[in-house]
Write a protein that holds these residues in place. Structure first.
Motif, short mmCIF file in Angstrom:
data_model
loop_
_atom_site.label_atom_id
_atom_site.label_comp_id
_atom_site.label_asym_id
_atom_site.label_seq_id
_atom_site.Cartn_x
_atom_site.Cartn_y
_atom_site.Cartn_z
N VAL A 106 0.79 -1.18 0.07
CA VAL A 106 0.07 0.05 0.01
C VAL A 106 1.00 1.20 -0.13
CG1 VAL A 106 -1.71 1.35 1.20
CG2 VAL A 106 -1.99 -1.01 1.16
N GLU A 107 2.08 1.20 0.86
CA GLU A 107 2.74 2.49 1.17
C GLU A 107 3.75 2.75 -0.46
OE1 GLU A 107 5.61 4.11 4.42
OE2 GLU A 107 6.00 1.85 3.96
N LYS A 108 3.86 1.61 -1.34
CA LYS A 108 4.42 1.94 -2.54
C LYS A 108 3.52 2.56 -3.38
CE LYS A 108 8.00 -1.45 -1.67
NZ LYS A 108 8.36 -2.80 -1.99
N ALA A 109 2.22 1.94 -3.28
CA ALA A 109 1.36 2.37 -4.31
C ALA A 109 0.74 3.81 -4.15
CB ALA A 109 0.01 1.45 -4.08
N VAL A 110 0.72 4.32 -2.90
CA VAL A 110 0.24 5.43 -2.65
C VAL A 110 1.45 6.65 -2.71
CG1 VAL A 110 -1.46 4.84 -1.04
CG2 VAL A 110 0.61 5.69 -0.17
N ALA A 111 2.67 6.12 -2.99
CA ALA A 111 3.74 7.02 -3.34
C ALA A 111 3.51 8.02 -4.71
CB ALA A 111 5.03 6.30 -3.36
N HIS A 112 2.69 7.39 -5.28
CA HIS A 112 2.41 8.04 -6.97
C HIS A 112 1.21 9.06 -6.52
CE1 HIS A 112 4.02 4.13 -7.53
NE2 HIS A 112 4.24 4.55 -8.80
N GLU A 113 1.46 10.09 -6.93
CA GLU A 113 0.69 11.35 -6.46
C GLU A 113 -0.68 11.46 -7.77
OE1 GLU A 113 1.59 15.12 -5.15
OE2 GLU A 113 3.19 14.21 -4.04
N GLN A 114 -1.55 10.53 -7.40
CA GLN A 114 -2.54 10.44 -8.31
C GLN A 114 -4.13 10.88 -7.63
OE1 GLN A 114 -2.21 6.75 -9.99
NE2 GLN A 114 -2.40 5.68 -8.01
N ASP A 115 -5.14 11.03 -8.50
CA ASP A 115 -6.31 11.32 -7.71
C ASP A 115 -6.89 10.23 -6.82
OD1 ASP A 115 -7.42 9.60 -9.49
OD2 ASP A 115 -8.85 11.07 -10.10
#
Length: 181
Positions: free
Chosen positions: A65-74
């Motif tokens: 999850v931490e890796k996935a939310v590192a991308h700044e998307q909507d």
């Protein structure tokens, strides 16, 4: 940790996740060790009990999850990515949640893991609040709850257009509750 020891530990975590998913939380630990290609002693050197093994699986899921939310998307795309990436972890958690009886120390570790997930999701909530996508009271903890709700629905669905439509429908319902009024 030495490289070979880490490989054995990772093999145990993967074998446990597969075994718990297939046979439930009560699968004998000896079977998990055999599936990982190690002995029972190696399992117990790495994990003192079944609960610490489950914790290690879920720590890995929070890492994802931490890796996935590192991308700044909507927010919507973030939740879609998190649901799709976390399907295995959500299904596994649902499968073993009813059977797990954590002692006081392990329960504290499970609670700390939930708090870590909330902290990981806080930046997503902050971006969504700044964009006006969610109410002012939505934080990482509430996003985690929304994520678990949608993931719980989605984990039984197969990938493909029908599953994607169900995911979109579930997110529409969740976003109705998250949006500012």
């Amino acid at each position: 940790m030495r490289r070979d020891a880490k490989l054995r530990r990772d093999a145990l975590i993967a074998a446990a996740a597969e075994s718990f998913a297939e046979r439930g939380y009560g699968v004998p630990l000896e079977e998990i060790a055999a599936r990982a290609g190690v002995g029972r002693g190696t399992l117990y050197r790495n994990f003192r009990d079944r609960e610490t093994l489950a914790l290690a699986i879920f720590e890995g899921e929070v890492d994802r999850v931490e890796k996935a939310v590192a991308h700044e998307q909507d927010l919507r795309q973030s939740l879609i990515d998190l649901v799709l990436a976390g399907t295995r972890g959500t299904a596994l958690f649902a499968r073993i949640a009813a059977d797990i009886v954590a002692d006081t120390e392990n329960m504290a570790a499970f609670e700390a893991l939930g708090e870590r997930l909330a902290r990981v999701l806080d930046p997503v909530a902050t971006r969504a609040r700044a964009n006006g996508d969610v109410r002012a009271d939505i934080d990482g903890e509430k996003l985690g709850l929304a994520l678990r709700m949608v993931s719980g629905l989605f984990h039984d669905l197969h990938e493909g257009p029908a599953g994607q439509r169900k995911l979109e429908d579930a997110l529409d319902l969740v976003f109705d509750g998250l949006r500012p009024r």
